[in-house]
Scaffold this active site. Structure first.
Site, PDB file in Angstrom:
ATOM      1  N   LYS A 127      -8.573  42.537  11.562  1.00 19.69           N
ATOM      2  CA  LYS A 127      -8.419  41.882  11.185  1.00 19.69           C
ATOM      3  C   LYS A 127      -7.786  41.143   9.478  1.00 19.69           C
ATOM      4  CE  LYS A 127     -10.822  37.392  11.970  1.00 19.69           C
ATOM      5  NZ  LYS A 127     -12.639  37.494  12.630  1.00 19.69           N
TER       6      LYS A 127
HETATM    7  C1  E4P Z   1     -12.752  33.591  13.275  1.00 16.83           C
HETATM    8  O1  E4P Z   1     -11.955  35.114  13.907  1.00 16.83           O
HETATM    9  C2  E4P Z   1     -13.010  32.964  12.811  1.00 16.83           C
HETATM   10  O2  E4P Z   1     -14.049  34.168  12.394  1.00 16.83           O
HETATM   11  C3  E4P Z   1     -14.436  32.051  12.924  1.00 16.83           C
HETATM   12  O3  E4P Z   1     -14.081  31.560  13.942  1.00 16.83           O
HETATM   13  C4  E4P Z   1     -14.663  31.152  11.417  1.00 16.83           C
HETATM   14  O4  E4P Z   1     -15.196  30.081  12.360  1.00 16.83           O
HETATM   15  P1  E4P Z   1     -15.773  29.096  10.722  1.00 16.83           P
HETATM   16  O5  E4P Z   1     -14.382  27.990  10.216  1.00 16.83           O
HETATM   17  O6  E4P Z   1     -16.738  27.984  12.014  1.00 16.83           O
HETATM   18  O7  E4P Z   1     -16.644  30.004  10.028  1.00 16.83           O
END
Ligand code: E4P
Length: 215
Positions: free
Chosen positions: A83
């Protein structure tokens, strides 16, 4: 549509995998920090529970650092997807990791041009953050819809991964607009199953079943 669980909590992941509905996992530095354990240890443990793509995020902010971390993360297990944040350095790292045969999930996407650039750099997944756009008065799902349409129109193979999902309505809409993947917190996965008529129906069936004489 594929369903990923957005979690680094092993028990929670195992509980949802047991339902038979989980295709993969996404984590982020915040979720990893909540475990109190080092990233490689958490990711390795998740690979033992889930047989599917598992996103692990780099924390370097320069291209060389991202590529180095990405290679180390990818070496943990073939299911690891690296990522990378949607920055200039992140795009360059995405290109280099892609050329090295490593899958990437480009994260923190908040507009259509960012998503197109990530696809051009070779991203395997693009992660638009729906909930965080809603939080500032935007329409997160509108962005998912735009990206799905643009990728389809230009034939980009990058998968649209609806992220930052906060509630079940987000999931309904992600399905309707054709997101390829939705990553969901365990709480939302469990809420999706619940319906008052299911509970009421089951209660009545069980009450009626109890009236039937046993042979
Ligand atoms: C996705 O890959 C992220 O880890 C996640 O969906 C972020 O979500 P949040 O905005 O609730 O922290």
């Amino acid at each position: 549509m594929e369903i990923f669980i957005d979690s680094a909590h092993l028990d929670e992941i195992a509980r949802c995998v047991d339902l038979g509905v989980i295709d993969g996992v996404t984590t982020n530095p915040t979720l990893i920090a909540a475990t109190g354990k080092p990233l490689p240890e958490v990711i390795r443990a998740i690979t033992e529970v889930v047989n599917g793509p598992i996103s692990a995020e780099v924390i370097a902010v320069d291209t060389a650092g991202m590529v180095r971390e990405g290679q180390a993360l990818a070496a943990i297990h073939p299911n690891v997807v690296v990522k990378v944040p949607l920055t200039l350095a992140g795009l360059s790292a995405t290109r280099q990791l892609t050329e090295a045969g490593i899958r990437t999930n480009v994260t923190l996407c908040f507009n259509l041009p960012q998503a197109v650039l990530a696809a051009k750099a070779g991203a395997t997944y693009i992660s638009p953050f729906i909930g965080r756009i809603d939080d500032i008065g935007g329409r997160g799902m509108g962005l998912i819809e735009q990206i799905v349409r643009a990728y389809d129109k230009y034939g980009f193979p990058t998968k649209v991964l609806a992220a930052s999902i906060r509630h079940t309505l987000h999931v309904v809409e992600a399905i309707e607009v054709g997101a390829h993947v939705a990553t969901l917190p365990a709480k939302v996965i469990e809420q999706l199953v619940k319906h008052p008529l299911t509970d009421l129906g089951l209660e009545r069936f069980l009450a009626d079943a109890a009236k039937v004489p046993t042979a």
